[in-house]
Design an enzyme around this catalytic site. Structure first.
Site, PDB file in Angstrom:
ATOM      1  N   CYS A  15       0.853  -1.192   0.000  1.00 24.67           N
ATOM      2  CA  CYS A  15       0.000   0.000   0.000  1.00 24.67           C
ATOM      3  C   CYS A  15       0.886   1.239   0.000  1.00 24.67           C
ATOM      4  O   CYS A  15       2.119   1.138   0.081  1.00 24.67           O
ATOM      5  CB  CYS A  15      -0.947   0.013   1.202  1.00 24.67           C
ATOM      6  SG  CYS A  15      -0.111   0.127   2.797  1.00 24.67           S
ATOM      7  N   CYS A  18       3.513   1.718   2.700  1.00 21.14           N
ATOM      8  CA  CYS A  18       4.811   1.072   2.452  1.00 21.14           C
ATOM      9  C   CYS A  18       5.739   2.029   1.709  1.00 21.14           C
ATOM     10  O   CYS A  18       6.935   2.104   2.003  1.00 21.14           O
ATOM     11  CB  CYS A  18       4.625  -0.197   1.630  1.00 21.14           C
ATOM     12  SG  CYS A  18       3.600  -1.455   2.402  1.00 21.14           S
ATOM     13  N   ASP A 412       3.474  28.737 -31.857  1.00 18.89           N
ATOM     14  CA  ASP A 412       4.474  29.457 -32.634  1.00 18.89           C
ATOM     15  C   ASP A 412       4.178  29.172 -34.109  1.00 18.89           C
ATOM     16  O   ASP A 412       3.540  28.165 -34.430  1.00 18.89           O
ATOM     17  CB  ASP A 412       5.867  28.958 -32.248  1.00 18.89           C
ATOM     18  CG  ASP A 412       6.930  29.451 -33.215  1.00 18.89           C
ATOM     19  OD1 ASP A 412       7.058  30.684 -33.361  1.00 18.89           O
ATOM     20  OD2 ASP A 412       7.598  28.606 -33.833  1.00 18.89           O
TER      21      ASP A 412
END
Length: 709
Positions: A15, A18, A412
């Site tokens: 999880c 951890c 651009d």
């Protein structure tokens, strides 16, 4: 002191708690600057001083109760170990025996003592403390670090079930219920969920592994000998036969062929190459034999840089994930408190101890925050991996969040929406032969070095000999072709410009294009239209962005008329002309001051300030490296429609993350109260917890099917 970044593969995480524990343990190593752990990929990325040894980092992870090893390559990652599969099979068989012994009365037997119950106790111990030993080992290591994770909840729940049952059995408590099958089946269900989850998580990294396996193992040198690709050096020359992969990045020194670069750009059409053209390592030589000189090797190749960027993006945390991590940090301790409170509450209410115990164990099991830990990293991992297949390289998870919030896209012009290459668009010759006049102009401009001159020279056969070439800077050129003086240039170069020609030139200039006059004996006879041609994908890209609800802006240093003509052809909402690099950045800052979230799409060194200023900088990969460095997202092809794909993919990924979190929070919000109330049995709670994680995994894997917008 020099810095480096180390990568470890971590095993045993269950999880997000951890993740936090491992990061704290790694950060505690002297010389470590930063440690990031990705739960979904199982990788730890550590920024540290050169003096820090990999063994020290591995030791820190092991001390925290997890496994750690060094990856052997980008393709090395999550795999389902055979021993883990065997452990699951053994646990399932023994768990089934325990369930049969305790739940089927016909199988019970008594040898002067409750023999079948004691056999169930021994078998259950093998599952709970044997097959499930990893949970207890990591829970103990975490306890020493004063932390708690999913392992803590599973270890507490299963151990408590076995210990309670053993005490009841040994003390001969009459109506005491035995929970041997509960502890054993919970371990089996969680191991099964972990097995299915890891298989699915491995699929989430398929895109990155698919890139890694593209690298050719050997290269054939010019003398015919085969050498490992790892031994190639810059300047080495190697031969690529039809159908083979190009060993490393290089430049063609001999031969011509079509090269498939779809693995980098996502574009299916092969690219024609010849002497002097650059080629990418791992691309496929479709036909013809090539001799290539290596320009980049190993970690410096484009493919290696792409894989590093994708891995980095998968390791970086999003803001929403950091919030979830803070919640997870207190979630497990709170779940333990709720379980204890449930036990005490049921006993205080006068309920049987067995029922109070059942409710408390159910709370421990159902509260495991697996889904919460997987919600973001798995979706980011799948989303960025799918992006890499489409030629979209995202630098980090936060860019996905920011891209989702965009409302304006600024382009651009030169080199981005145009091909940055002047071309002859048309020739108008009132009363003359346009093809013949274009050929005369091409012959004169064959001596020119000006971009417009080169465009005209390449537009027709210029094999006619010329004499007396004169260059008139700023005006044009004059030469004698086939006995006639031919002039190519502006009006000032001619003594006589007929009204029809002058009118045609005025129309071209009104459109913002370049009008070049051509004629013989000082009389203008035709108008050649030259322009920086728009990319074929530019108008569809603008339309796709508008369909996503985005406003579009064109920024350019060109003349206003020319800029507006391009904007009109593209269908862009607003055109800002006559601005330099600083002016582009200032215009983006002005849009941001209006409350807009702005993306800048650029290609080149002069775009770097604007790319940095924008909320999201998107660099077209065919441009300068500095543009890509300043950008948050890099498009590896010249196909502008991929910009819309990048934004659509970001939105889909963030929607998936939000869906994951909604499910994770709704699941825990609903399941914990049901467990407290005694509605959920521990075994059902374990199945619900596993199902929650698999839902998040499956939902995230749907991103693999994302199609271009």
């Amino acid at each position: 002191m020099a810095m480096r970044r180390a990568t470890l593969l971590v095993d045993g995480m269950t999880c997000s708690s951890c993740v936090a524990q491992i990061e704290r343990s790694l950060a505690g190593v002297e010389g470590v600057i930063e440690a990031r752990v990705n739960y979904a990929s199982g990788r730890a990325s550590v920024a540290c001083r050169d003096s820090v040894d990999d063994a020290e980092l591995q030791g820190a992870v092991i001390a925290a109760g997890y496994g750690a090893r060094l990856p052997e390559g980008f393709s090395d990652g999550h795999s389902v170990e055979p021993t883990r599969v065997h452990r699951l099979i053994v646990a399932a068989v023994i768990g089934a025996l325990v369930a049969l012994l305790t739940m089927v009365d016909a199988l019970a037997f008594d040898l002067g003592f409750q023999a079948s119950d004691w056999l169930a106790a021994v078998l259950a111990a093998g599952v709970v403390f044997g097959s499930g030993w990893g949970f207890h080992q990591r829970a103990w290591a975490q306890l020493k670090h004063r932390t708690a994770t999913m392992d803590t909840l599973v270890a507490l729940g299963t151990a408590a079930a076995w210990i309670w049952s053993t005490v009841v059995l040994a003390a001969q408590i009459g109506d005491g219920h035995l929970y041997f099958e509960t502890g054993a089946v919970i371990v089996v269900l969680i191991l099964l969920g972990r097995y299915l989850e890891e298989r699915a998580r491995r699929r989430s990294g398929d895109a990155l592994r698919a890139l890694a396996v593209l690298v050719a193992p050997v290269a054939r040198l010019e003398d015919g000998s085969d050498v490992p690709v790892a031994s190639l050096q810059v300047g080495s020359r190697f031969v690529v036969r039809p159908g083979e992969r190009i060993a490393t990045d290089g430049v063609v020194v001999d031969g011509a062929s079509a090269v498939d670069i779809s693995m980098v750009t996502g574009e299916p059409v092969p690219e024609e190459v010849g002497p002097g053209d650059a080629v990418l390592g791992a691309s496929v030589n479709a036909n013809g034999s090539l001799v290539v000189e290596a320009t980049s090797v190993g970690a410096d190749t484009v493919l290696a840089r792409i894989m590093r960027l994708v891995e980095q993006a998968q390791t970086n945390r999003t803001r929403i994930q950091r919030l979830a991590d803070r919640i997870s940090a207190v979630f497990v301790p709170v779940a333990v408190v709720i379980a204890v409170g449930t036990l005490i509450g049921w006993l205080a209410a006068g309920q049987p101890a067995s029922e109070a115990f059942t409710a408390a164990v159910a709370v421990l099991i159902v509260a495991c925050p697996c889904a919460l830990g997987l919600a973001t990293p798995l979706a980011v991992m799948v989303g960025t991996g799918r992006g890499s297949q489409l030629g979209i390289i995202v630098k980090g998870g936060e860019m996905l969040e920011d891209t989702r919030q965009l409302d304006t896209v600024v382009f651009d012009k030169t080199g981005t929406v145009t091909e940055a290459r002047m071309e002859v668009v048309e020739i108008v010759a009132p009363g003359g032969d346009p093809d013949a006049l274009l050929a005369l102009a091409a012959a004169v401009e064959s001596r020119s070095e000006h971009p417009i001159g080169r465009a005209i020279a390449s537009a027709a056969d210029n094999g006619q000999p010329i004499t007396g070439f004169e260059n008139h800077p700023g005006t044009g050129a004059v030469a004698t072709v086939d006995g006639s003086e031919v002039r190519v240039g502006k009006r000032a170069l001619f003594h006589q410009v007929p009204e029809a020609v002058d009118g045609a030139a005025a129309e071209v200039e009104a459109m913002g294009r370049v009008a070049v006059l051509v004629g013989r004996d000082s009389v203008a006879e035709a108008v050649i239209t030259v322009d920086d041609r728009l990319r074929a994908t530019a108008p569809p890209a603008v339309a796709a962005l508008k369909s996503l609800g985005l406003d579009t802006v064109l920024l350019t240093g060109d003349h206003p008329r020319r800029a507006q003509a391009a904007g009109d052809e593209l269908g862009i909402d607003r055109v800002v002309a006559g601005v330099g690099p600083d002016g582009k950045a200032a215009e983006i800052a002005r849009l941001q001051a209006e409350g807009r979230r702005v993306a800048m799409v650029g290609d080149g060194i002069n775009d770097a300030p604007a790319l940095s200023q924008a909320d999201i900088g998107i660099a077209i990969g065919t441009g300068a490296d500095v543009a890509a460095e300043a950008a948050d997202i890099t498009i590896m092809s010249s196909d502008l429609s991929v910009v819309a794909d990048a934004i659509a993919l970001s939105r889909r990924t963030m929607n998936t993350i939000r869906g994951n979190y909604f499910w994770a929070f709704v699941y825990n919000t609903a399941a914990i109260p049901l467990a407290v109330a005694g509605v959920l049995e521990p075994i059902v709670a374990a199945a619900a917890m596993v199902g929650s994680s698999l839902f998040v995994v499956t939902n995230s894997l749907r991103l693999r099917r994302f199609n271009r917008a």
